[in-house]
Design a protein around this motif. Structure first.
Motif, PDB file in Angstrom:
ATOM      1  N   THR A   1       0.820  -1.220   0.000  1.00  0.00           N
ATOM      2  CA  THR A   1       0.000   0.000   0.000  1.00  0.00           C
ATOM      3  C   THR A   1       0.848   1.262   0.000  1.00  0.00           C
ATOM      4  O   THR A   1       0.315   2.360  -0.111  1.00  0.00           O
ATOM      5  CB  THR A   1      -0.934   0.022   1.225  1.00  0.00           C
ATOM      6  OG1 THR A   1      -0.133  -0.060   2.406  1.00  0.00           O
ATOM      7  CG2 THR A   1      -1.928  -1.122   1.166  1.00  0.00           C
ATOM      8  N   ASP A   2       2.166   1.109   0.120  1.00  0.00           N
ATOM      9  CA  ASP A   2       3.070   2.255   0.099  1.00  0.00           C
ATOM     10  C   ASP A   2       3.317   2.677  -1.342  1.00  0.00           C
ATOM     11  O   ASP A   2       3.835   1.903  -2.146  1.00  0.00           O
ATOM     12  CB  ASP A   2       4.386   1.885   0.777  1.00  0.00           C
ATOM     13  CG  ASP A   2       5.351   3.055   0.887  1.00  0.00           C
ATOM     14  OD1 ASP A   2       5.048   4.147   0.369  1.00  0.00           O
ATOM     15  OD2 ASP A   2       6.419   2.867   1.488  1.00  0.00           O
ATOM     16  N   VAL A   3       2.949   3.916  -1.681  1.00  0.00           N
ATOM     17  CA  VAL A   3       3.096   4.387  -3.065  1.00  0.00           C
ATOM     18  C   VAL A   3       4.558   4.552  -3.459  1.00  0.00           C
ATOM     19  O   VAL A   3       4.869   4.639  -4.643  1.00  0.00           O
ATOM     20  CB  VAL A   3       2.343   5.718  -3.297  1.00  0.00           C
ATOM     21  CG1 VAL A   3       0.856   5.527  -3.123  1.00  0.00           C
ATOM     22  CG2 VAL A   3       2.864   6.810  -2.388  1.00  0.00           C
ATOM     23  N   ASN A   4       5.465   4.609  -2.484  1.00  0.00           N
ATOM     24  CA  ASN A   4       6.891   4.763  -2.776  1.00  0.00           C
ATOM     25  C   ASN A   4       7.618   3.433  -2.866  1.00  0.00           C
ATOM     26  O   ASN A   4       8.824   3.401  -3.062  1.00  0.00           O
ATOM     27  CB  ASN A   4       7.555   5.628  -1.690  1.00  0.00           C
ATOM     28  CG  ASN A   4       7.015   7.029  -1.691  1.00  0.00           C
ATOM     29  OD1 ASN A   4       6.867   7.645  -2.742  1.00  0.00           O
ATOM     30  ND2 ASN A   4       6.683   7.538  -0.525  1.00  0.00           N
TER      31      ASN A   4
END
Length: 58
Positions: A18-21
């Protein structure tokens, strides 16, 4: 024109993070006898940029 010292193949991996990075890019080198050899795995944008900078300096 820039001379390429080594041929690289890259692949990306899709995950359920879920981390966009967070992303994964695998860099491989083709080898005649064994197929592909894994060189580097980058897991975020900073690692990717550092790896590309290191390639340019080599």
């Amino acid at each position: 024109m820039q001379i390429v010292k080594q041929e690289l193949i890259f692949s990306t991996v899709v995950s359920d993070s879920t981390d966009v990075n967070d992303f994964i890019v695998e860099f491989m080198s083709p080898e005649e006898t064994t197929g592909l050899s894994l060189i580097k795995v980058t897991r975020n944008f900073d690692e990717l940029l550092q790896f590309l900078d290191d390639l340019e300096d080599a």
